[in-house]
Design an enzyme around this catalytic site. Structure first.
Site, PDB file in Angstrom:
ATOM      1  CE  LYS A 136      35.292  32.823  42.717  1.00  0.00           C
ATOM      2  NZ  LYS A 136      36.081  34.104  42.492  1.00  0.00           N
ATOM      3  NE  ARG A 147      32.032  35.550  47.047  1.00  0.00           N
ATOM      4  CZ  ARG A 147      31.848  35.458  45.901  1.00  0.00           C
ATOM      5  NH1 ARG A 147      31.116  34.638  45.331  1.00  0.00           N
ATOM      6  NH2 ARG A 147      32.351  36.153  44.931  1.00  0.00           N
ATOM      7  NE  ARG A 177      33.951  39.752  35.966  1.00  0.00           N
ATOM      8  CZ  ARG A 177      34.500  39.043  37.132  1.00  0.00           C
ATOM      9  NH1 ARG A 177      34.579  37.906  36.939  1.00  0.00           N
ATOM     10  NH2 ARG A 177      34.021  39.593  38.275  1.00  0.00           N
ATOM     11  NE  ARG A 219      29.616  40.269  37.913  1.00  0.00           N
ATOM     12  CZ  ARG A 219      30.235  39.327  38.812  1.00  0.00           C
ATOM     13  NH1 ARG A 219      30.670  38.291  37.988  1.00  0.00           N
ATOM     14  NH2 ARG A 219      30.523  39.501  39.884  1.00  0.00           N
ATOM     15  NE  ARG A 223      32.620  41.694  43.033  1.00  0.00           N
ATOM     16  CZ  ARG A 223      32.768  41.983  41.642  1.00  0.00           C
ATOM     17  NH1 ARG A 223      32.909  42.971  40.898  1.00  0.00           N
ATOM     18  NH2 ARG A 223      32.920  40.789  41.268  1.00  0.00           N
TER      19      ARG A 223
HETATM   20  P1  AMP Z   1      30.804  36.265  41.628  1.00  0.00           P
HETATM   21  O1  AMP Z   1      29.657  36.141  40.490  1.00  0.00           O
HETATM   22  O2  AMP Z   1      31.039  34.888  42.509  1.00  0.00           O
HETATM   23  O3  AMP Z   1      31.448  37.045  41.608  1.00  0.00           O
HETATM   24  O4  AMP Z   1      29.394  36.824  42.873  1.00  0.00           O
HETATM   25  C1  AMP Z   1      28.772  37.921  42.845  1.00  0.00           C
HETATM   26  C2  AMP Z   1      28.114  38.495  44.201  1.00  0.00           C
HETATM   27  O5  AMP Z   1      27.181  37.629  44.533  1.00  0.00           O
HETATM   28  C3  AMP Z   1      29.056  38.471  45.101  1.00  0.00           C
HETATM   29  O6  AMP Z   1      29.801  39.829  45.237  1.00  0.00           O
HETATM   30  C4  AMP Z   1      28.041  38.570  46.383  1.00  0.00           C
HETATM   31  O7  AMP Z   1      27.298  39.587  46.414  1.00  0.00           O
HETATM   32  C5  AMP Z   1      27.079  37.490  45.823  1.00  0.00           C
HETATM   33  N1  AMP Z   1      27.387  36.189  46.043  1.00  0.00           N
HETATM   34  C6  AMP Z   1      27.914  35.097  45.366  1.00  0.00           C
HETATM   35  N2  AMP Z   1      28.262  34.083  45.839  1.00  0.00           N
HETATM   36  C7  AMP Z   1      28.144  34.192  47.226  1.00  0.00           C
HETATM   37  C8  AMP Z   1      28.340  33.780  48.230  1.00  0.00           C
HETATM   38  N3  AMP Z   1      28.743  32.262  48.484  1.00  0.00           N
HETATM   39  N4  AMP Z   1      28.293  34.280  49.581  1.00  0.00           N
HETATM   40  C9  AMP Z   1      27.668  35.184  49.590  1.00  0.00           C
HETATM   41  N5  AMP Z   1      27.346  36.310  48.664  1.00  0.00           N
HETATM   42  C10 AMP Z   1      27.756  35.810  47.509  1.00  0.00           C
END
Ligand code: AMP
Length: 193
Positions: free
Chosen positions: A14, A87, A126, A132, A144
């Site tokens: 994404k 989400r 990644r 990360r 996740r």
């Molecule tokens: P991402 O970078 O989108 O993979 O997000 C990394 C982490 O951030 C996720 O595993 C969640 O812990 C948190 N996170 C990001 N976006 C959201 C969201 N819309 N709702 C809840 N947690 C989020």
């Protein structure tokens, strides 16, 4: 002004594709994951509140991310591409209100799909460059994906009902997926010009 949600499981790409589309179509890329990591990096109270949940691979509270997106939408008049939000179904409902408040309309939700083994492979890849912590631990990756299945996947039903959902195959190379995405976004950009 177009407003697009890029939807999909962790590891599907994404962030990469939102970046490409933002540049090509002059959209603002809003990633809640990036916003949360920036809060943690800056050591803010919000960052401290979400750090443990993110390290575990839990979703953070709806109120937190809804607040961040509200602030981001208030800061620009340009079209946006949302990555990693909504989400949960509650976040999707809140986004309808946020868009209405900010005089925006949702144009499309594009779901990028890829098989589970491919997602895990990409997250491992990644991890080598992202730094990360949630990419580096097998239990966190599994969790996740469980969070995605339980809380995020149902969001597709929410958008299917409103006819806003378009699904594309994201299992191949980046440029193949990118071409499929651009075909969808080109149509959106030409619609109602
Ligand atoms: P991402 O970078 O989108 O993979 O997000 C990394 C982490 O951030 C996720 O595993 C969640 O812990 C948190 N996170 C990001 N976006 C959201 C969201 N819309 N709702 C809840 N947690 C989020």
């Amino acid at each position: 002004m177009k407003n697009i949600v890029l939807f999909g499981a962790p590891g599907v790409g994404k962030g990469t594709h939102a970046n490409i589309l933002a540049e090509k179509y002059d959209l603002i890329h809003l990633s809640t994951g990036d916003m949360l990591r920036a809060e943690i990096e800056a050591g803010t109270p919000l960052g401290k509140r979400v750090e443990t949940a993110m390290e575990r691979g839990d979703l953070v509270g709806d109120d937190v991310v809804i607040g961040l997106v509200d602030k981001a939408l208030a800061s620009t008049d340009q079209g946006v591409i949302l990555d990693g939000f909504p989400r949960t179904v509650q976040q999707a409902q809140a986004l309808d209100f946020l868009f209405a408040n900010h005089r925006r309309r949702m144009d499309c939700v594009i779901s990028i799909d890829a098989p589970r083994e491919e997602l895990v492979r990409r997250i491992h890849e990644r991890a080598l460059i992202s730094g990360r912590t949630d990419d580096a631990n097998d239990d966190t990756i599994r969790h996740r994906l469980e969070e995605y299945d339980a809380k995020t996947k149902p969001v597709t039903d929410y958008y299917k009902v409103s006819g806003l959902l378009v699904s594309i195959d994201g299992s191949g190379e980046i440029n193949q997926t990118s071409m499929r995405l651009c075909k969808v976004v080109d149509i959106l950009m030409n619609r109602g010009k």
